[in-house]
Every structure is written in structure tokens, then in C-alpha cells.
Design a protein around this motif. Structure first.
Motif, mmCIF file in Angstrom:
data_model
loop_
_atom_site.group_PDB
_atom_site.id
_atom_site.type_symbol
_atom_site.label_atom_id
_atom_site.label_comp_id
_atom_site.label_asym_id
_atom_site.label_seq_id
_atom_site.Cartn_x
_atom_site.Cartn_y
_atom_site.Cartn_z
ATOM 1 N N LEU A 148 0.838 -1.207 0.000
ATOM 2 C CA LEU A 148 0.000 0.000 0.000
ATOM 3 C C LEU A 148 0.871 1.253 0.000
ATOM 4 O O LEU A 148 0.570 2.231 -0.692
ATOM 5 N N THR A 149 1.981 1.221 0.770
ATOM 6 C CA THR A 149 2.914 2.355 0.761
ATOM 7 C C THR A 149 3.442 2.582 -0.647
ATOM 8 O O THR A 149 3.486 3.699 -1.158
ATOM 9 N N THR B 270 2.608 6.002 -2.792
ATOM 10 C CA THR B 270 3.719 6.888 -3.168
ATOM 11 C C THR B 270 3.905 6.889 -4.686
ATOM 12 O O THR B 270 4.234 7.919 -5.272
ATOM 13 N N GLY B 271 3.665 5.734 -5.319
ATOM 14 C CA GLY B 271 3.787 5.657 -6.775
ATOM 15 C C GLY B 271 2.712 6.489 -7.459
ATOM 16 O O GLY B 271 2.980 7.223 -8.416
ATOM 17 N N LEU B 272 1.494 6.385 -6.936
ATOM 18 C CA LEU B 272 0.376 7.155 -7.490
ATOM 19 C C LEU B 272 0.661 8.654 -7.352
ATOM 20 O O LEU B 272 0.457 9.434 -8.289
ATOM 21 N N VAL C 17 11.256 12.307 0.034
ATOM 22 C CA VAL C 17 10.804 11.327 1.026
ATOM 23 C C VAL C 17 9.829 10.330 0.394
ATOM 24 O O VAL C 17 9.963 9.122 0.579
ATOM 25 N N THR C 18 8.862 10.817 -0.391
ATOM 26 C CA THR C 18 7.871 9.874 -0.942
ATOM 27 C C THR C 18 8.526 8.909 -1.925
ATOM 28 O O THR C 18 8.214 7.724 -1.927
ATOM 29 N N HIS D 275 4.154 -0.365 -15.444
ATOM 30 C CA HIS D 275 4.339 -0.378 -13.998
ATOM 31 C C HIS D 275 3.163 0.332 -13.317
ATOM 32 O O HIS D 275 2.666 -0.119 -12.282
ATOM 33 N N PHE D 276 2.720 1.415 -13.916
ATOM 34 C CA PHE D 276 1.603 2.179 -13.352
ATOM 35 C C PHE D 276 0.313 1.359 -13.351
ATOM 36 O O PHE D 276 -0.339 1.196 -12.322
#
Lengths: 131, 388
Positions: free
Chosen positions: B56-57, B61-63, B85-86, B162-163
Motif C-alpha cells: 500500500l505504501t 507513493t507511486g500514485l 521522502v515519498t 508499472h503504473f
């Protein structure tokens, strides 16, 4: 519980549907079937080759906790390090990509894991003898 | 009277399927093939919780990063290290998920051979969903790790695949949790006495997560640099002590035209040579380059404030700026600097880094350095700034 599960199912279906829709309509992704091939290939390699190998190793070699822990650690470190080891030196003209001695570092990490597991196993054996 | 008793109520998706003949129960399909006592729900639940948190992290962060790159207009320019950081978290949690996923899949592996293979239509659907989930996750982690090495052995585009796989994997995860909710709830709390083997195995997995994190996170966490053995970047290695994602040679900007002038297109158009820029008030800012691929590196940048240039060009307050690079092509040749970033006193048209004139690989003659912004948008080899 029922409400939570219903929410999870709806959200899960929505996200999955959106992902599938994206993969099929994104104009950069011209051949979605290639992705499916790689996905199924990964699944077959993992479930058909890698895990059976681990199961056989676990059932034959890794009978004691120090050995098993050492092997788990070595496998994890290798999964992350091996691509860098294999790719070292291929930087496409950018020397800041993969600048470290990855093979040496990987062997050092494996050696450190082996030493710790061996010492741990020896201490355990001595304790059992003494006790 | 047999005919009068109603058939037991079954929803159509819950229809039972016939059990195949027992003669087919061979090899791993036999009962008792898997000897380890760790193939049990409590181990799967504990590992599943850790893996779920990591995924979920990774997804969030990817989104976030995707939304920032698609349209950076909404992103505030503070905190300075926000994007660093993200994206650091994105790659750290993704790498941590590798041993976690392996351990989780090993723990539940005997379920692959459960008998009968499908009890009902619903059960068959659930198993199919798990196959999709596992395939998507394996491919997602594999492509993500390889992308940090700039290694693309597959035929499809990385970023888009990947997205979209991220949505597929996260959706599959939610469906899986919904399907297993009663089992998860039943094993959420530890029952005493604990299983010694389980404790040892979970400790080994936790140690593995620690090991892969310690040996790679130095690319984004400065104080972990000493233990960095396997990260594809080191924040202190490169020209002028900084890594580079695209060199001047790769971008075709190794030689800058002798008559280079920075064009600032606004109500009062400007054309400034390097000497003109050097005569303007110079400011210094400690800012990170933070890459989508997780690595980041801080440096002292010196140059002219973008907002001073905008004022000279007579730009209205709240104007966006379109930055064009000297490079011939590339997806980030033209980028937009939102108003919040353009007006931020820390946003520089940088001419020097750590006291030296920019190396061609860092964007000589001038580059944009703004706080809280993805590295790919910190345009190098700036040719033109256009007030929008």
C-alpha cells in the motif's frame, strides 16, 4: 464485517477494472499480450521452479534454525543484489549508474551471513552438549 | 414425499463443482506432501500484514509521483524534501516487499495443490483472482527493481506498464483480503503458547527485510550510506559529487552554442548571456535532486532566483513558466513550472553547484532547481523561459 468485505470487494473490483482498462487502452502499451506473457512466465517460473527448489532445499539442507535463517537471508540479499551484479559495467555511457563493486559486495554479504550462521550453529551445539 | 422437499438454496456463483477422481491426486496434490508446520494461517496472516503495508505504501507513493509528473500544478513547493521522502519510501518499500512476497508465497504454497482444485464456481474465481494478483505483483516488483538499474529486458514500456499493474495488484490485494477476511480475523491475534518455529521464521524474514533495506536505502537516506552495498546509485558519486540520470552526451548537449543566451519571454522579453546572469543578485540554496527511481542527493546550488527573472520580464504575479531545454528531444525537454514553485524564493536558475560552475552533465550553462519537485522536472541546459 459484512459491510467491510462488501466495500473491499467493490473497491478491489474498481481498482482491478481500472488497471485492466488502462493496460488495454494506453496508447503507449501497444501489445498488452506481451505483458500477459511476461506475467504468466513469471508466475510459472516462481511457482513451478523457484518455490519447489526452495521446498526441496528446506526439506534436505536447512534442518536447523541457524542454517535456515542464513539461507533465507542469503536468498533475500541475492534477489536484490544479483541484478546489479549481472548488470555491473553496463551503464549506457552514464558512469553514475551502478558505480559500486557489486560482485565483491555480494560475495562479502554472503560470507558475512555464512560466518554468522556458522558461529550461531556452533554456539547452539556447545550449549546443547553442556546442557 | 421426496419431490416436495425444496432443493437446498444455492446462489448460482456458489454452485458446487464435482470433485475429480482420486486417481488424479498425485505428486504435490497428495495430502501431506509439505512437511513444514509453518504452512499455516497465522504465519500467512503476519506476513500478509507486513506485505500489505509495504504494497500500500508503494502504491500510494507511486500514485503520488505519477500525479506529480502528469500535472505538477497542484504540488506545493514545500516541504523542500517532500518528493525526496515519498520516492525514497516508494523504492524502500518496494525492495522490502521482495523478501516479504517470497516468504508469504512460500507459506501458502501448499494451497496451490489443495484438493479438490475448485469446490465451487466462487472458489474457482477466487483462485483465478489469486493467480492474477501473484502474477501482477511478481512482475511489478521485478520491473520496478530493474528500472532502478536502467535495465529493460522486456518488450513493453516500463512507466505505463508499472503504473497500470500497480492498480491491478492493489485491486487484487483488496479482493484477496475480502475473500480471506474471516481467516485473517481468526488469526489476527497471537494464540499462546506461540510456535517456536514460527517465531524463528518470522525473525529470519524480518532480518531479511532489514538486510535488503540497509544495503540499498543509502541511495536515498544519507546516514545509511555506510551500509550501502547494492544500490544502483550513490548520492556522492558522479561529476561534482552528484549522480546524473542523463548525461550531456546522452542528451546531445555536450557543446553549448557560443552565442548562448537565456531567453525569457514575457511582457518585457529578455535575452541574457552568462555574464548578464552573473551580474544579477546571486542566491544560494541547499536543495535535493530527487529521482523517481528513489535515489536523491542534496547539494548547494547558486544562481539567480526565478522570481527575480520573472519580475525583470514583467510577468504578472501567479504566472506559470514554461521551461525549454537545449536538448533536441526527450520527454522532459519542455516542462512547466507552476506558480507556487516559480514564486518560491528557493527556486533558482542555478549556475553553480557546491561552489563550482555546473558540469555539462549537471546542466551547464544553467538549470532549474526548485524545492519539492521530481528530478526529471529540474530542467537542465535551459534555453528558454516562457511566461504563461
Amino acid at each position: 464485517m459484512r459491510t467491510l468485505r462488501a466495500v473491499l470487494v467493490l473497491a478491489g473490483l474498481a481498482l482491478t477494472g481500472y488497471g485492466l482498462y488502462g493496460l488495454l487502452t494506453d496508447h503507449f502499451v501497444q501489445h498488452p499480450l506481451e505483458i500477459a506473457e511476461w506475467a504468466v512466465g513469471g508466475l510459472l517460473l516462481h511457482d513451478g521452479l523457484w518455490v519447489p527448489l526452495i521446498c526441496v532445499l528446506g526439506a534436505t539442507l536447512a534442518r536447523s534454525t541457524p542454517v535456515r535463517t542464513g539461507l533465507v537471508l542469503a536468498a533475500a540479499v541475492t534477489a536484490v543484489a544479483l541484478p546489479a551484479v549481472l548488470r555491473a559495467g553496463v551503464d549506457g555511457g552514464n558512469p553514475t549508474v551502478l558505480p559500486l563493486p557489486y560482485l565483491r559486495n555480494w560475495l562479502l554479504a554472503l560470507a558475512a551471513i555464512a560466518v554468522v550462521a556458522t558461529v550461531w550453529a556452533l554456539i547452539g551445539r556447545r550449549r546443547r552438549r553442556a546442557g | 414425499m421426496e419431490e416436495n422437499t425444496p432443493p437446498p438454496h444455492r446462489r448460482p456463483y456458489d454452485l458446487p463443482l464435482p470433485t475429480p477422481p482420486d486417481a488424479l491426486r498425485r505428486g504435490p496434490l497428495r495430502e501431506g506432501t509439505f512437511g513444514s508446520a509453518l504452512h499455516e494461517p497465522r504465519t500467512a496472516v503476519v506476513l500478509g500484514r507486513w506485505l500489505g503495508a509495504a504494497l500500500l505504501t508503494c502504491f500510494l507513493t507511486g500514485l503520488f509521483s505519477h500525479l506529480v509528473q502528469e500535472g505538477p500544478g497542484w504540488l506545493p513547493s514545500r516541504p523542500v524534501n517532500g518528493y525526496r521522502v515519498t520516492q525514497g519510501l516508494h523504492v524502500i518499500s518496494g525492495i522490502a516487499a521482495i523478501p516479504l512476497l517470497a516468504a508469504k508465497l512460500w507459506a501458502v504454497y501448499p494451497k496451490l495443490f489443495e484438493w479438490p482444485p475448485a469446490r465451487s464456481v466462487l472458489h474457482a474465481l477466487e483462485r483465478l483472482g489469486i493467480a492474477v494478483l501473484v502474477a501482477a505483483m511478481l512482475l511489478e516488483l521485478f520491473t520496478g527493481l530493474f528500472n532502478t538499474l536502467q535495465w529493460y529486458p522486456w518488450p513493453f514500456p516500463f512507466r505505463q506498464t508499472h503504473f497500470w499493474l500497480g492498480w491491478l495488484a492493489t485491486g487484487g490485494l483488496l479482493l484477496h483480503v475480502a475473500a480471506k477476511a474471516p481467516l485473517v480475523a481468526a488469526h489476527w491475534r497471537r494464540v499462546r503458547p506461540g510456535l517456536a518455529q514460527r517465531r524463528a521464521f518470522l525473525t529470519a524474514v524480518a532480518a531479511s527485510v532489514g538486510a535488503v533495506t540497509l544495503t540499498t536505502a543509502g541511495q536515498s537516506v544519507p546516514w545509511l550510506r555506510v551500509t550501502d552495498l547494492f544500490a544502483p546509485r550513490r548520492p556522492d558519486l558522479g561529476p561534482q559529487g552528484l549522480p546524473v540520470n542523463r548525461t550531456a552526451v546522452q542528451a546531445g548537449t555536450a557543446t553549448v552554442p557560443a552565442d548562448w543566451r537565456l531567453a525569457v519571454d514575457g511582457p518585457r522579453p529578455l535575452a541574457l548571456s552568462l555574464a548578464d546572469l552573473a551580474r544579477l543578485p546571486q542566491y544560494e540554496a541547499e536543495l535535493p535532486i530527487a529521482c523517481v527511481e528513489g535515489w536523491s542527493a542534496s547539494a548547494r546550488w547558486t544562481g539567480v532566483r526565478v522570481r527575480d527573472l520573472l519580475e525583470l520580464a514583467g510577468a504578472p504575479a501567479g504566472a506559470r513558466v514554461r521551461i525549454t531545454s537545449l536538448e533536441a528531444d526527450g520527454p522532459y525537454r519542455v516542462t512547466d513550472l507552476p506558480a507556487a514553485h516559480a514564486r518560491d524564493p528557493l527556486t533558482l536558475l542555478a549556475l553553480r553547484v557546491n561552489g563550482e560552475v555546473l558540469d555539462p552533465d549537471h546542466g551547464y550553462p544553467a538549470r532549474i532547481m526548485a524545492p519539492n519537485r521530481p528530478g526529471v522536472l529540474q530542467t537542465k541546459w535551459v534555453a528558454r523561459m516562457e511566461v504563461l
